[in-house]
Design an enzyme around this catalytic site. Structure first.
Site, PDB file in Angstrom:
ATOM      1  N   LYS A  21       0.693  -0.728  -0.221  1.00  0.00           N
ATOM      2  CA  LYS A  21      -0.129  -0.028   0.637  1.00  0.00           C
ATOM      3  C   LYS A  21       1.160   1.081  -0.051  1.00  0.00           C
ATOM      4  O   LYS A  21       1.776   1.526   0.722  1.00  0.00           O
ATOM      5  CB  LYS A  21      -0.709   0.036   1.274  1.00  0.00           C
ATOM      6  CG  LYS A  21      -2.421  -1.242   1.297  1.00  0.00           C
ATOM      7  CD  LYS A  21      -2.657  -0.565   2.012  1.00  0.00           C
ATOM      8  CE  LYS A  21      -3.816  -2.437   1.974  1.00  0.00           C
ATOM      9  NZ  LYS A  21      -3.612  -3.512   3.120  1.00  0.00           N
ATOM     10  N   HIS A  51      -4.065   1.677   5.048  1.00  0.00           N
ATOM     11  CA  HIS A  51      -3.171   2.957   3.918  1.00  0.00           C
ATOM     12  C   HIS A  51      -2.810   3.962   5.661  1.00  0.00           C
ATOM     13  O   HIS A  51      -2.247   4.964   5.654  1.00  0.00           O
ATOM     14  CB  HIS A  51      -4.092   3.750   3.449  1.00  0.00           C
ATOM     15  CG  HIS A  51      -3.465   2.832   1.618  1.00  0.00           C
ATOM     16  ND1 HIS A  51      -4.833   2.117   1.428  1.00  0.00           N
ATOM     17  CD2 HIS A  51      -3.433   2.809   0.302  1.00  0.00           C
ATOM     18  CE1 HIS A  51      -4.991   0.908   0.494  1.00  0.00           C
ATOM     19  NE2 HIS A  51      -3.822   1.743  -0.043  1.00  0.00           N
ATOM     20  N   SER A  92      -7.277   3.318  -1.523  1.00  0.00           N
ATOM     21  CA  SER A  92      -7.371   3.228  -0.709  1.00  0.00           C
ATOM     22  C   SER A  92      -8.804   3.591  -0.286  1.00  0.00           C
ATOM     23  O   SER A  92      -9.527   4.481  -0.026  1.00  0.00           O
ATOM     24  CB  SER A  92      -6.331   5.007   0.915  1.00  0.00           C
ATOM     25  OG  SER A  92      -7.474   4.245   1.575  1.00  0.00           O
ATOM     26  N   GLY A  94     -10.606   4.553   2.471  1.00  0.00           N
ATOM     27  CA  GLY A  94     -10.345   5.079   3.754  1.00  0.00           C
ATOM     28  C   GLY A  94     -10.152   6.502   3.031  1.00  0.00           C
ATOM     29  O   GLY A  94     -11.248   7.584   3.412  1.00  0.00           O
TER      30      GLY A  94
END
Length: 123
Positions: A21, A51, A92, A94
């Site tokens: 990531k 992340h 990601s 989030g």
């Protein structure tokens, strides 16, 4: 003075190989009255489960140096160091999808002899 300090912040810090990531961050000097736009930096590591883990560590390293960090998004990096290839893709959950073209330009500057590609597809 803030500009000189900002120059010392590495544009790219990623693992030497593997799939992991990454996050794209905007780093700005926190100094009062600082009007500099800051700069984007790439951080990517295989140890991160999320992340946010990468963002949290980068912010913890940079904030004591007088910088504010903002996460612009994330994705994944496939770094094949033996073949000198890097592929940037995904997103990601989030933070959303990073601008992979910006990430790719940063990576090309650090790895000029690599083949570096990106795509919005994949996770």
């Amino acid at each position: 003075m803030a500009a000189a300090a900002l120059q010392r912040v590495a544009d790219v810090e990623i693992d030497d190989g593997g799939v992991f990531k990454y996050v794209l961050l905007r780093v700005r000097p926190r100094a009062r009255g600082a009007s500099e736009p800051g700069k984007e930096v790439v951080r990517g590591h295989g140890w991160a489960e999320y992340h946010a883990d990468i963002y949290d560590r980068a912010a913890a390293e940079l904030e004591p140096q007088g910088f504010d960090c903002e996460c612009l998004g994330g994705g994944r990096i496939s770094h094949q160091s033996q073949e000198k290839k890097i592929h940037v893709y995904g997103y990601s959950v989030g933070f959303g999808r990073a601008n992979h073209s910006v990430t790719t330009e940063k990576l090309k500057a650090k790895y000029p002899d690599y083949e570096i590609t990106w795509a919005d597809e994949g996770y």
